[in-house]
Design a protein around this motif. Structure first.
Motif, PDB file in Angstrom:
ATOM      1  N   ILE A 158      -4.602  19.161 -86.446  1.00 25.54           N
ATOM      2  CA  ILE A 158      -3.088  18.634 -85.731  1.00 25.54           C
ATOM      3  C   ILE A 158      -2.811  20.060 -84.865  1.00 25.54           C
ATOM      4  O   ILE A 158      -2.609  21.102 -86.008  1.00 25.54           O
ATOM      5  N   PHE A 159      -2.697  20.286 -83.862  1.00 27.01           N
ATOM      6  CA  PHE A 159      -2.454  21.625 -83.161  1.00 27.01           C
ATOM      7  C   PHE A 159      -0.938  21.215 -82.887  1.00 27.01           C
ATOM      8  O   PHE A 159      -0.475  20.644 -81.950  1.00 27.01           O
ATOM      9  N   ILE A 160       0.107  22.566 -83.363  1.00 25.71           N
ATOM     10  CA  ILE A 160       1.309  22.558 -82.967  1.00 25.71           C
ATOM     11  C   ILE A 160       1.427  23.758 -82.621  1.00 25.71           C
ATOM     12  O   ILE A 160       0.977  24.676 -83.285  1.00 25.71           O
ATOM     13  N   CYS A 161       2.258  24.082 -81.501  1.00 24.50           N
ATOM     14  CA  CYS A 161       2.368  25.656 -80.750  1.00 24.50           C
ATOM     15  C   CYS A 161       3.810  25.743 -80.943  1.00 24.50           C
ATOM     16  O   CYS A 161       4.622  24.973 -80.341  1.00 24.50           O
ATOM     17  N   ASN A 162       4.229  26.923 -81.768  1.00 26.49           N
ATOM     18  CA  ASN A 162       5.607  26.992 -82.219  1.00 26.49           C
ATOM     19  C   ASN A 162       6.032  28.678 -82.184  1.00 26.49           C
ATOM     20  O   ASN A 162       5.372  29.085 -83.021  1.00 26.49           O
ATOM     21  N   PRO A 163       6.758  28.669 -81.157  1.00 28.69           N
ATOM     22  CA  PRO A 163       7.325  28.250 -80.010  1.00 28.69           C
ATOM     23  C   PRO A 163       6.143  27.733 -79.145  1.00 28.69           C
ATOM     24  O   PRO A 163       5.119  28.203 -78.788  1.00 28.69           O
ATOM     25  N   ASN A 164       6.564  26.657 -78.543  1.00 30.19           N
ATOM     26  CA  ASN A 164       5.742  26.074 -77.712  1.00 30.19           C
ATOM     27  C   ASN A 164       5.441  26.438 -76.148  1.00 30.19           C
ATOM     28  O   ASN A 164       6.542  27.101 -75.522  1.00 30.19           O
ATOM     29  N   ASN A 165       4.180  26.505 -75.815  1.00 27.56           N
ATOM     30  CA  ASN A 165       3.998  27.171 -74.580  1.00 27.56           C
ATOM     31  C   ASN A 165       3.583  25.650 -73.681  1.00 27.56           C
ATOM     32  O   ASN A 165       2.568  25.077 -74.380  1.00 27.56           O
ATOM     33  N   PRO A 166       3.813  25.181 -72.618  1.00 30.98           N
ATOM     34  CA  PRO A 166       4.987  26.129 -71.465  1.00 30.98           C
ATOM     35  C   PRO A 166       6.442  26.068 -71.821  1.00 30.98           C
ATOM     36  O   PRO A 166       6.847  26.540 -71.066  1.00 30.98           O
ATOM     37  N   SER A 167       6.811  25.410 -72.934  1.00 30.01           N
ATOM     38  CA  SER A 167       8.440  24.894 -72.522  1.00 30.01           C
ATOM     39  C   SER A 167       9.300  26.070 -73.403  1.00 30.01           C
ATOM     40  O   SER A 167      10.285  26.347 -72.921  1.00 30.01           O
ATOM     41  N   GLY A 168       8.478  27.051 -74.236  1.00 27.34           N
ATOM     42  CA  GLY A 168       9.224  28.123 -74.843  1.00 27.34           C
ATOM     43  C   GLY A 168      10.017  27.888 -76.090  1.00 27.34           C
ATOM     44  O   GLY A 168      10.620  28.788 -76.707  1.00 27.34           O
ATOM     45  N   ASN A 169      10.322  26.564 -76.644  1.00 28.75           N
ATOM     46  CA  ASN A 169      11.350  26.154 -77.558  1.00 28.75           C
ATOM     47  C   ASN A 169      10.634  26.269 -78.974  1.00 28.75           C
ATOM     48  O   ASN A 169       9.310  25.895 -78.969  1.00 28.75           O
ATOM     49  N   LEU A 170      11.153  26.500 -80.124  1.00 30.45           N
ATOM     50  CA  LEU A 170      10.599  26.363 -81.335  1.00 30.45           C
ATOM     51  C   LEU A 170      10.832  24.868 -81.708  1.00 30.45           C
ATOM     52  O   LEU A 170      11.681  24.127 -81.104  1.00 30.45           O
TER      53      LEU A 170
END
Ligand SMILES: *Cc1c(COP(=O)(O)O)cnc(C)c1O
Length: 348
Positions: free
Chosen positions: A142-154
């Motif tokens: 499972i891939f989690i982007c934290n902070p997320n790209n493109p939104s920028g939030n944690l």
């Protein structure tokens, strides 16, 4: 971490390439074992295939063991290694909540691995229940982007911890932007959660995108497996040396981060006074996602002024959104000036 569940079958008995430096360790006077060119120069020898000094440096900074650290030729190589180690092509699947960084899906496609793409909420948070229903016995990552790209939030920490507790494959948390966030990230959870895999990079806060240094942190069993399948000389001597030099001067990175965060807040307030801008999303990173009346026209206008931003309009929840990196104070003034001109031109 018991790897039997997620490891590709063909890798269970893999014998890795043994480099000349693996077969002879220690110091000698004459090295005639690697077909290197004997004429002395800065780069006539092969680099350390284990990146020992760099891994030790990172381990001491991050308070983990060097055996929990893997260096990749950028994060992108690490993402690819995860697919090649753990996903059986044509059989396994991964979960990539959307919208997020595009490389996870590209690597999945290259490796012929099915992608399940539950949406993030409109506020770009995880919908844990939705994600859990997507998991089946062939779900490996499972891939989690934290902070997320493109939104920028944690993302909400509790949601990530729930996934770590409920899923027996690897939860990959990409922390490319963590140095810009008011969060320690997840490295402190590494010892309690062997299915956690954290990716960081020297490309963003450390300002070394051209050097190509990505870092994976995980359980020692996972790291040792990935080290076996990575190309032995994936990090050049130059990159290893320069990375160590940079890591010895964290103040320099911290100063740049502070400046960029100040600039980000200035941009937020200046963008907020432009009437065609509908929303500036909260950012924990070095960029802003901005929703406007007419993103395409604005993008074209900026290009005319020699300013390139990223049009993210085609991504879910990002309709009419541009993603704008925080530049130098001067670059940010040029951006705002150009946007004021755009406002004048559309209000005529
Ligand atoms: C920029 C970025 C990276 C960095 O990739 P490198 O290959 O290390 O340069 C990784 N993940 C995300 C989400 C990014 O935006």
């Amino acid at each position: 971490m018991n790897l039997d569940f997620i490891l590709r079958k063909s890798l269970r008995k893999l014998k890795p390439y043994s480099t000349a430096r693996d077969e002879f360790k220690g110091k000698a006077f004459v090295y005639l074992d690697a077909n290197e060119n004997p004429s002395e120069s800065t780069f006539n020898r092969y680099p350390d295939p284990h990146q020992t000094k760099l891994r030790e440096k990172l381990a001491s900074i991050k308070n983990v063991s060097p055996n929990q650290v893997l260096i990749g030729n950028g994060s992108d190589e690490i993402i690819d290694l995860l697919f090649r180690a753990f996903c059986e092509p044509g059989i396994d699947n991964v979960i990539i909540p959307q919208p997020t960084y595009g490389m996870y899906s590209v690597c999945a496609n290259i490796n012929n691995v099915e992608i399940k793409q539950p949406l993030l909420t409109e506020e770009f948070q995880l919908e844990v229940e939705r994600i859990l229903t997507e998991i089946n016995q062939n779900t490996k990552l499972i891939f989690i982007c934290n902070p997320n790209n493109p939104s920028g939030n944690l993302l909400n920490l509790k949601s990530i911890l729930t996934l770590l507790n409920q899923f027996k494959g690897l939860v990959v948390v990409d922390e490319a932007y963590i140095d810009f966030a008011k969060s320690q990230g997840l490295l402190t959870f590494l010892n309690d959660h062997p299915n956690l895999f954290v990716i960081q990079t020297l490309s963003k806060a450390w300002g070394l995108a051209g050097l190509r240094i990505g870092i994976g942190y995980g359980a020692t069993s996972v790291i040792s497996l990935l080290s076996k399948i990575k190309p032995p000389y994936n990090i050049s001597s130059f990159a290893q040396q320069e990375a160590i030099k940079a890591l010895d001067q964290p103040e320099q990175k911290n100063t740049v981060v502070t400046i960029l965060l100040t600039e980000r807040e200035k941009l937020v307030s200046r963008l907020g006074s432009l009437s065609f801008i509908k929303r500036i999303y909260h950012s924990d990173a070095n960029f802003l996602l901005v929703k406007m009346a007419n993103a395409k026209d604005c993008y074209d206008h900026l290009i005319q002024d020699g300013i390139v931003v990223r049009d993210r309009s085609s991504m879910t929840h990002c309709e009419n959104c541009l993603r704008i990196s925080i530049g130098t104070p001067n670059e940010n003034i040029l951006l705002i000036t150009s946007l004021h001109k755009f406002q004048t031109s559309i209000s005529k």
